[in-house]
Design a protein around this motif. Structure first.
Motif, PDB file in Angstrom:
ATOM      1  N   TYR A 148       0.704  -0.844  -0.008  1.00 39.61           N
ATOM      2  CA  TYR A 148       0.076   0.207   0.049  1.00 39.61           C
ATOM      3  C   TYR A 148       0.719   1.160  -0.173  1.00 39.61           C
ATOM      4  N   LYS A 149       0.093   2.289  -0.636  1.00 41.46           N
ATOM      5  CA  LYS A 149       1.008   3.618  -0.711  1.00 41.46           C
ATOM      6  C   LYS A 149       0.588   4.922  -0.877  1.00 41.46           C
ATOM      7  N   GLN A 150       1.083   6.108   0.172  1.00 40.24           N
ATOM      8  CA  GLN A 150       0.197   6.853  -0.257  1.00 40.24           C
ATOM      9  C   GLN A 150       1.121   8.196  -0.133  1.00 40.24           C
ATOM     10  N   GLU A 151       0.324   9.116  -0.649  1.00 41.97           N
ATOM     11  CA  GLU A 151       1.612  10.356  -0.731  1.00 41.97           C
ATOM     12  C   GLU A 151       0.958  11.347  -0.288  1.00 41.97           C
ATOM     13  N   ILE A 152       2.347  11.714   0.216  1.00 41.16           N
ATOM     14  CA  ILE A 152       2.108  13.101   0.951  1.00 41.16           C
ATOM     15  C   ILE A 152       2.532  14.403   1.262  1.00 41.16           C
ATOM     16  N   TYR A 153       2.354  15.558   1.273  1.00 40.22           N
ATOM     17  CA  TYR A 153       2.450  16.803   0.145  1.00 40.22           C
ATOM     18  C   TYR A 153       2.145  18.269   1.944  1.00 40.22           C
ATOM     19  N   LEU A 154       3.593  18.684   1.718  1.00 38.30           N
ATOM     20  CA  LEU A 154       3.655  19.580   2.296  1.00 38.30           C
ATOM     21  C   LEU A 154       3.323  20.986   2.399  1.00 38.30           C
ATOM     22  N   ASP A 155       2.890  21.810   3.012  1.00 42.22           N
ATOM     23  CA  ASP A 155       2.344  23.690   3.275  1.00 42.22           C
ATOM     24  C   ASP A 155       3.985  24.202   3.437  1.00 42.22           C
ATOM     25  N   ASP A 156       4.042  25.418   2.977  1.00 38.47           N
ATOM     26  CA  ASP A 156       5.148  26.048   2.948  1.00 38.47           C
ATOM     27  C   ASP A 156       5.433  26.440   4.697  1.00 38.47           C
ATOM     28  N   SER A 157       5.145  25.790   5.186  1.00 37.35           N
ATOM     29  CA  SER A 157       5.469  25.464   6.730  1.00 37.35           C
ATOM     30  C   SER A 157       6.365  24.069   7.592  1.00 37.35           C
ATOM     31  N   GLY A 158       6.025  23.421   6.276  1.00 37.33           N
ATOM     32  CA  GLY A 158       6.933  22.098   6.503  1.00 37.33           C
ATOM     33  C   GLY A 158       5.148  21.154   7.398  1.00 37.33           C
ATOM     34  N   ILE A 166      -5.283   5.475  -1.299  1.00 36.32           N
ATOM     35  CA  ILE A 166      -5.179   4.891  -1.493  1.00 36.32           C
ATOM     36  C   ILE A 166      -4.390   3.989  -2.883  1.00 36.32           C
ATOM     37  N   GLY A 167      -3.020   3.713  -3.179  1.00 34.51           N
ATOM     38  CA  GLY A 167      -1.760   3.598  -3.768  1.00 34.51           C
ATOM     39  C   GLY A 167      -2.013   1.129  -3.481  1.00 34.51           C
ATOM     40  N   GLU A 176       5.541  -9.247 -12.800  1.00 34.72           N
ATOM     41  CA  GLU A 176       4.949  -8.259 -14.597  1.00 34.72           C
ATOM     42  C   GLU A 176       4.037  -8.183 -12.912  1.00 34.72           C
ATOM     43  N   ARG A 177       4.205  -6.711 -12.352  1.00 36.60           N
ATOM     44  CA  ARG A 177       3.164  -5.867 -11.411  1.00 36.60           C
ATOM     45  C   ARG A 177       3.031  -4.436 -12.160  1.00 36.60           C
ATOM     46  N   LYS A 178       1.747  -4.370 -11.230  1.00 38.67           N
ATOM     47  CA  LYS A 178       1.009  -2.695 -11.634  1.00 38.67           C
ATOM     48  C   LYS A 178       0.557  -2.177 -10.230  1.00 38.67           C
ATOM     49  N   THR A 179       0.313  -1.245 -10.297  1.00 34.13           N
ATOM     50  CA  THR A 179       0.567  -0.496  -9.384  1.00 34.13           C
ATOM     51  C   THR A 179      -1.147   0.775  -9.515  1.00 34.13           C
ATOM     52  N   VAL A 180      -2.151   0.550  -8.781  1.00 29.31           N
ATOM     53  CA  VAL A 180      -3.462   1.328  -8.754  1.00 29.31           C
ATOM     54  C   VAL A 180      -3.514   2.330  -8.048  1.00 29.31           C
ATOM     55  N   TRP A 181      -4.109   3.753  -8.109  1.00 27.81           N
ATOM     56  CA  TRP A 181      -4.577   4.891  -7.114  1.00 27.81           C
ATOM     57  C   TRP A 181      -5.984   4.938  -7.516  1.00 27.81           C
ATOM     58  N   ARG A 182      -6.310   5.457  -6.218  1.00 25.05           N
ATOM     59  CA  ARG A 182      -7.639   5.018  -6.073  1.00 25.05           C
ATOM     60  C   ARG A 182      -8.193   6.460  -5.351  1.00 25.05           C
TER      61      ARG A 182
END
Length: 305
Positions: A148-158, A166-167, A176-182
């Protein structure tokens, strides 16, 4: 690895990189996006298909290190986000600062998705947890063979501003592997991405520490993939970025850094999650002379609500 900038034009930075085999690589890197537009070396076959795995990895290390060196030594942002150890550390610190309530807010679905794999395990109290995302029907290898994967985004203050949905990475055939994102993701590059196998962690605080440790291992990977020994803080064992796990598992050039039980000088397993009791109290639960396994002695404390 060593490098030296040898020239510069309006669009390119030229540099010389000496890899760990003392082979010189001469590269040109485009300033605006880090693209390598030229690469010459005399130590390995020019045709990638004629290189051994080890030779190919040394070439790849030199290319990654070249981007890192220009990024560090100039004002140009040439390092890909998924190899940026400094940015990963910023995200790791932001994660460490999250309360249990904030973990639930940002990573509650990821926690539930992970925990849902233990619905039939009598030793893990999942409560009324349900699986937020159905596993793909095309997945092979059993339902636990997923990352499982999840991307994280910071603001200007960190601080953490947003996360993706979830991916899932899974195999659809041998090799052969595959990645899908919801769902949707913010329209910009992430600052980091956590990657994890399902784990029987029922409480947000230890789950937070699981994510923090994964990023610590990913920072280790960033340095290793550039042919560098990581700073001491990041010489740890465990899964980091899955795309590198296969290298550790298959290439002789790398020890198995992903293996919790690996015997690699200077590297240790240091995952110590925030538990509902102190480590001293936990030690008091363990009877070294008893017949029960260590897992059986502590499971009710670790995996119950």
């Amino acid at each position: 690895m060593n490098a030296q900038i040898t020239g510069e034009s309006d669009e390119l930075v030229g540099l010389s990189v000496i890899d760990s085999n003392d082979i010189e690589h001469v590269l040109d890197i485009r300033k605006k996006d880090g693209e390598i537009t030229g690469h010459e070396q005399d130590g390995y076959p020019d045709d990638p298909s004629e290189r051994t795995y080890s030779e190919g990895e040394h070439v790849s290390q030199a290319r990654r290190y070249a981007k890192y060196y220009v990024d560090q030594e100039t004002e140009h942002d040439t390092l890909p986000w998924d190899l940026d150890a400094d940015q990963f550390e910023a995200v790791r610190q932001a994660l460490r600062a999250l309360s249990s309530e904030e973990i639930e807010k940002y990573f509650g679905d990821l926690l539930a998705q992970s925990l849902s794999h233990y619905a039939d395990d009598p030793d893990v109290d999942i409560g009324d947890t349900s699986r937020p995302e159905v596993l793909p029907a095309e997945q092979i290898g059993g339902e636990d063979a997923v990352i499982y994967k999840q991307e994280i985004y910071l603001d200007d203050s960190g601080a953490i501003e947003a996360v993706s949905d979830i991916g899932m990475t899974y195999y659809v055939a041998r090799g052969e592997r595959k990645t899908v994102w919801r769902g949707d993701t913010p329209d910009r590059k992430p600052d980091a991405r956590v990657e994890l196998f399902p784990a029987p962690l029922v409480d947000p605080a230890p789950f937070r520490d699981y994510l923090v440790y994964n990023l610590r291992c990913q920072i280790r990977d960033c340095y290793l993939m550039m042919g560098l020994e990581p700073p001491e803080e990041y010489r740890v064992l465990g899964h980091g970025q899955y795309r590198f796990t296969g290298k550790y598992d298959s290439f002789d050039i790398y020890p198995p850094y992903h293996d919790f039980n690996a015997d690699i000088p200077g590297y240790t397993l240091e995952f110590r999650p925030d538990l509902p009791i102190t480590w001293g109290e936990l030690s008091g639960l363990v009877d070294s002379d008893g017949d029960q396994s260590l897992y059986d002695q502590i499971k009710n404390t670790l995996f119950s609500r």
